[in-house]
Scaffold this motif. Sequence first.
Motif, short mmCIF file in Angstrom:
data_model
loop_
_atom_site.label_atom_id
_atom_site.label_comp_id
_atom_site.label_asym_id
_atom_site.label_seq_id
_atom_site.Cartn_x
_atom_site.Cartn_y
_atom_site.Cartn_z
N MET A 170 0.83 -1.20 0.00
CA MET A 170 0.00 0.00 0.00
C MET A 170 0.87 1.26 0.00
N ARG A 171 1.94 1.22 0.79
CA ARG A 171 2.85 2.36 0.89
C ARG A 171 3.45 2.67 -0.48
N LEU B 78 0.88 4.32 -2.80
CA LEU B 78 0.64 5.73 -2.47
C LEU B 78 1.81 6.60 -2.89
N ILE C 177 1.56 9.64 -5.60
CA ILE C 177 1.99 11.00 -5.25
C ILE C 177 3.09 11.44 -6.21
N GLN D 221 4.48 18.91 -0.71
CA GLN D 221 3.08 18.84 -0.29
C GLN D 221 2.74 19.96 0.68
N LEU E 208 -3.42 14.93 2.91
CA LEU E 208 -3.42 13.47 2.93
C LEU E 208 -2.14 12.91 2.30
N SER E 209 -1.64 13.55 1.26
CA SER E 209 -0.38 13.12 0.65
C SER E 209 0.78 13.30 1.61
N ALA F 257 0.57 10.58 4.14
CA ALA F 257 0.98 9.30 3.55
C ALA F 257 2.50 9.23 3.44
N ARG G 202 4.54 10.42 5.46
CA ARG G 202 5.06 10.21 6.81
C ARG G 202 5.09 8.73 7.18
N LEU G 203 4.34 7.88 6.43
CA LEU G 203 4.38 6.43 6.65
C LEU G 203 5.74 5.92 6.20
#
Length: 144
Positions: A1-2, A5, A9, A71, A136-137, A140, A142-143
Amino acid sequence: MRNFLFRLIGILEVAGGFMGMVNMLRRLLPFGTHDSLVAVIGLVLYTFILVAGVLLLEGSERGVSLSGWAQLLQLPLIATPILSYALYTGGFVNVYATLHLPVRLGLDWHFGSEGFLLAVAGPGVARLGINLLALLSWLALRLR
């Protein structure tokens, strides 16, 4: 998932950064006008975002860091009679409030585009907002 995303982005940053650079170069052609300074600033910002997107797509940690800053640059929406600023690449989902009685909340969105606004003037009715897509980006990114 990471990875999905980060790729999404990165694609939005590269596409929006490229389109923004082309638009700013077009605005620079009649060099010497008042618009030229804004176009140079926009060109620098879009080039930064494009480079951040390329590095993010390559999987670089530097790309993650630069994309986070990219971002954050897209986060605020300021439209006041004194100063106006907005930047987005790839798309936006803006939530804003008009600062005129009665105060009204609004939602505006668009994908597949870019935009840059920097002015020492603005609309008669002030608006302040935030780009939810950029927020939100940034979260994300930051994950880790």
